[in-house]
Design an enzyme around this catalytic site. Structure first.
Site, PDB file in Angstrom:
ATOM      1  N   HIS A 184       0.831  -1.208   0.000  1.00  0.00           N
ATOM      2  CA  HIS A 184       0.000   0.000   0.000  1.00  0.00           C
ATOM      3  C   HIS A 184       0.866   1.257   0.000  1.00  0.00           C
ATOM      4  O   HIS A 184       0.410   2.335   0.397  1.00  0.00           O
ATOM      5  CB  HIS A 184      -0.921   0.089   1.246  1.00  0.00           C
ATOM      6  CG  HIS A 184      -1.966  -0.975   1.340  1.00  0.00           C
ATOM      7  ND1 HIS A 184      -2.405  -1.475   2.554  1.00  0.00           N
ATOM      8  CD2 HIS A 184      -2.663  -1.629   0.395  1.00  0.00           C
ATOM      9  CE1 HIS A 184      -3.320  -2.390   2.334  1.00  0.00           C
ATOM     10  NE2 HIS A 184      -3.500  -2.514   1.029  1.00  0.00           N
ATOM     11  N   ARG A 245      -8.190 -11.372   5.782  1.00  0.00           N
ATOM     12  CA  ARG A 245      -6.835 -11.772   6.184  1.00  0.00           C
ATOM     13  C   ARG A 245      -6.651 -11.568   7.682  1.00  0.00           C
ATOM     14  O   ARG A 245      -7.101 -10.561   8.228  1.00  0.00           O
ATOM     15  CB  ARG A 245      -5.792 -10.954   5.421  1.00  0.00           C
ATOM     16  CG  ARG A 245      -5.700 -11.327   3.951  1.00  0.00           C
ATOM     17  CD  ARG A 245      -4.744 -10.447   3.201  1.00  0.00           C
ATOM     18  NE  ARG A 245      -5.432  -9.523   2.313  1.00  0.00           N
ATOM     19  CZ  ARG A 245      -4.877  -8.446   1.767  1.00  0.00           C
ATOM     20  NH1 ARG A 245      -3.635  -8.134   2.054  1.00  0.00           N
ATOM     21  NH2 ARG A 245      -5.580  -7.674   0.974  1.00  0.00           N
TER      22      ARG A 245
END
Ligand code: ADP
Length: 403
Positions: A184, A245
């Site tokens: 990210h 996740r």
């Protein structure tokens, strides 16, 4: 100058065509379910303008190449298109997930760079091959047009060794490059830049904690404008609680699952990446569904929210200690921009650290950079929309301008 931004996944390609003068989005869209019978291409032309038009195409899209050809046809369509010739595109910016230790910044793609991205496939076995597909197709479709790779990992290459090494035998790093890379990065860098802009301070003098909460979630400690630690690790599984996740776990759980629960490595990998996180805790991976379930009295949904926001708070605490002085905390991405409850719960009890949310300001959805902290807060709290496509286009432009 017009820049085409490509985010090529294993069965999808997201694209955006941006006119850099005024940063106007000319077209944005998605090719979905490539290779399956119900493949679809959706595209919004001139979004947000009076002439906005949505077009949809289905039918056979056997591979990335045919998908991208159809996209080019849509963009250049005589009646509705936004360009007349593919040569009007000055550059193609590609999101590439894993640059390993090879890439610290956006890079002009040539055969050597392609080979280096290929070399990093073991670190991102799902993502890098799909990114490479998109790059190869665009090199064919747009001959002579500069192709630029923008890496998710690049912003985090400034993390110092004491923060990126795992406490594993050193040979594993030497031989396999097992270490923290972080992801990210494009988003964290973009919102950090935006934060500096709205605070009217040079980024190089700012200490920030940037909190990206979407399907994937990560937090970054930024010191003097540079990433010094981040919650995602060698792969995008470590750290915060995400949609599906797990984030942080006791690593011995893997062995426990193998020895006692009859799971092999593939099953464990699937469990931790696709069936855990918010979804594992309560059955929903979309925060909107979780709020609806909480309103209906679902205790698991309540717990999922509590587990995620507690983990966020724990990481904020850790990064306060890493940075010492923090000028601002920035929330971004799907949950970070839209969910006042998650923001508030992630910051509860931090008043002693000079972090005080303005409850009223926090109620709004974030569509532009918005100050969310109370006047007495020593640390500013901001909600800032991320825009990874624009960030990639800007980085590509910067690289072109330098050449
Ligand atoms: P990605 O990581 O796929 O880019 P996004 O940043 O778009 O994801 O975030 C998607 C997530 O944002 C959704 O799964 C959902 O949990 C959350 N989200 C989107 N809109 C809202 C909303 N209005 N309220 C709360 N959460 C939202």
């Amino acid at each position: 100058m017009k820049i085409l931004v490509i985010n090529s996944g294993s069965s999808s390609v997201k694209f955006q065509l941006i006119a850099m003068a005024g940063e106007v989005v000319l077209a944005t869209g998605l090719v979905e379910r490539i290779g399956s019978a119900d493949a679809e291409i959706r595209c919004r032309l001139r979004p947000g303008s009076e002439k906005e038009q949505s077009v949809k195409a289905d039918g056979l899209v056997p591979d990335h190449q045919s998908g991208m050809r159809r996209v080019v046809e849509l963009l250049t369509d005589r009646q509705t298109g936004v360009i007349t010739d593919p040569q009007e595109i000055s550059a193609v910016g590609h999101r590439v997930v894993h640059g390993g230790e090879d890439f610290h910044q956006p890079t002009l793609l040539d055969d050597a760079v392609l080979a280096a991205i290929e070399k990093n496939i073991p670190l991102a076995p799902l993502h890098n091959p799909a990114n490479l597909d998109g790059i190869r197709v665009c090199r064919e479709l747009f001959p002579g047009v500069p192709q630029i790779a923008v890496f998710d990992t690049a912003f985090h290459q400034s993390i110092p060794p004491h923060a990126y090494h795992y406490a594993l035998p050193h040979e594993l790093y030497e031989r396999w490059r097992i270490r923290r890379y972080g992801f990210h990065g494009t988003s964290h860098k973009f919102v950090a830049g935006e934060c500096a802009r709205v605070m009217s301070r040079p980024l190089a003098q700012l200490n920030l904690i940037t909190v990206h909460l979407g399907n994937g979630c990560s937090m970054t400690a930024i010191e003097n404008g540079r990433s010094v630690d981040t919650s995602l690790g060698m792969t995008p599984l470590e750290g915060l609680v995400m949609g599906t996740r797990s984030g942080d776990l006791d690593p011995a759980i893997h062995a426990f699952l193998a020895r006692n629960c009859g799971m092999d490595i593939e099953a464990i990998d699937r469990l931790l990446n696709q069936e855990s996180g918010l979804k594992g805790l309560c059955g929903f991976n979309d925060m909107r569904d979780i709020h609806a379930a909480i309103a209906a009295g679902d205790p698991r949904a309540e717990r999922a929210l509590a587990v995620q926001t507690y983990r966020n708070r724990k990481y904020i605490g850790a990064y306060l200690a890493v940075l010492g002085r923090v000028d601002a905390i920035v929330f971004t991405a799907g949950i970070g921009e839209n969910d006042p409850v998650v923001r508030a719960k992630s910051l509860t009890g931090l008043a002693h650290f000079g972090i005080v949310l303005d409850e009223e300001a926090n109620r709004q959805r974030i569509t532009a950079p918005t100050l969310l902290s109370a006047p007495q807060s020593q640390v500013e709290i901001w909600g800032i929309p991320t825009n990874e496509e624009l960030a990639i286009a800007r980085e590509a432009k910067e690289l072109l301008d330098m050449h």
